[in-house]
Design an enzyme around this catalytic site. Sequence first.
Site, PDB file in Angstrom:
ATOM      1  N   SER A 129       0.847  -1.189   0.000  1.00  0.00           N
ATOM      2  CA  SER A 129       0.000   0.000   0.000  1.00  0.00           C
ATOM      3  C   SER A 129       0.881   1.237   0.000  1.00  0.00           C
ATOM      4  O   SER A 129       1.971   1.240   0.581  1.00  0.00           O
ATOM      5  CB  SER A 129      -0.908   0.024   1.231  1.00  0.00           C
ATOM      6  OG  SER A 129      -1.622   1.252   1.308  1.00  0.00           O
ATOM      7  N   TYR A 142      -1.965  -0.320  10.155  1.00  0.00           N
ATOM      8  CA  TYR A 142      -2.038  -0.681   8.732  1.00  0.00           C
ATOM      9  C   TYR A 142      -0.771  -0.234   8.004  1.00  0.00           C
ATOM     10  O   TYR A 142      -0.160  -1.006   7.261  1.00  0.00           O
ATOM     11  CB  TYR A 142      -3.274  -0.044   8.096  1.00  0.00           C
ATOM     12  CG  TYR A 142      -3.468  -0.419   6.644  1.00  0.00           C
ATOM     13  CD1 TYR A 142      -3.959  -1.672   6.298  1.00  0.00           C
ATOM     14  CD2 TYR A 142      -3.161   0.473   5.632  1.00  0.00           C
ATOM     15  CE1 TYR A 142      -4.136  -2.033   4.969  1.00  0.00           C
ATOM     16  CE2 TYR A 142      -3.335   0.139   4.307  1.00  0.00           C
ATOM     17  CZ  TYR A 142      -3.824  -1.112   3.975  1.00  0.00           C
ATOM     18  OH  TYR A 142      -3.988  -1.460   2.640  1.00  0.00           O
TER      19      TYR A 142
END
Length: 269
Positions: A129, A142
């Site tokens: 990501s 995350y």
Amino acid sequence: MSQVVLITGASSGIGKAVGEFLHHKGFIVFGTSRNPQNIAKTLFPLVAMDVRDSASIHQGVQEVLKRAGRLDVLINNAGVGITGALEELPSEEILNNFQTNLFGPITVMKAVLPTMRVQQRGLIINITSIAGYMGLPFRSVYSASKGALEIITEALRMEVKPFGIQIANVAPGDFATNIASGRYHAPLHEESPYKAVYGATLRMMDEHVDSGSNPQQMAEAIYKIILTPKPRVHYKVGAFMQKFSIVLKRVLPDKTYEKLLMNHYKIKE
């Protein structure tokens, strides 16, 4: 001979889009899902796999090898989101996120590497990501899990190159998928000192996903990587400003970049 591709987390979102695209391009595609019996219709077969369970991973990989006889490409796509102030995130949810986003992909790679080494060729693509390149407020866990997978890939890539195995990272920005619905949200408690700013950030993140890019872009990018004899280490796919944020982090002083993020998320000192 058509290449055999295994995609984790392929029942929806980016994984499904990539699988369908590669299927139409003539690849032999297998996807994974924790509950494939609940998926009504797919263009490619789904095998049962929970990336938090090493036995499940081993069984899923062996099923693919039994059915296809080989494995040319692994796409580590299974992942889960998590949001909340770090202080208010339950420890078990933090552990679950790392088990899914980091330890799971590592175990899947370990399960396929012996076969690829015997074949003397193979390609592993880890879906990370853009958030993994920076510490984002209320997305700390995350960002950390995805950033760790980026670094693991850099190291492992050098270890396996002598065996003809290539590894690359693909870091997507915001895409229009159902990731928000499966994300763990720390509750918005009325008495929380983070309530106002976290609530606003949560709404902003959901809006970004809802207005995100078409997952087809990820499918096309991954297809090009598969066709590349010697892939790069890192690829970024997403809106210009999302990719440019990585450049800014590299060139700006730390405090200046931190100030930009705080302004973006409307966090006041």
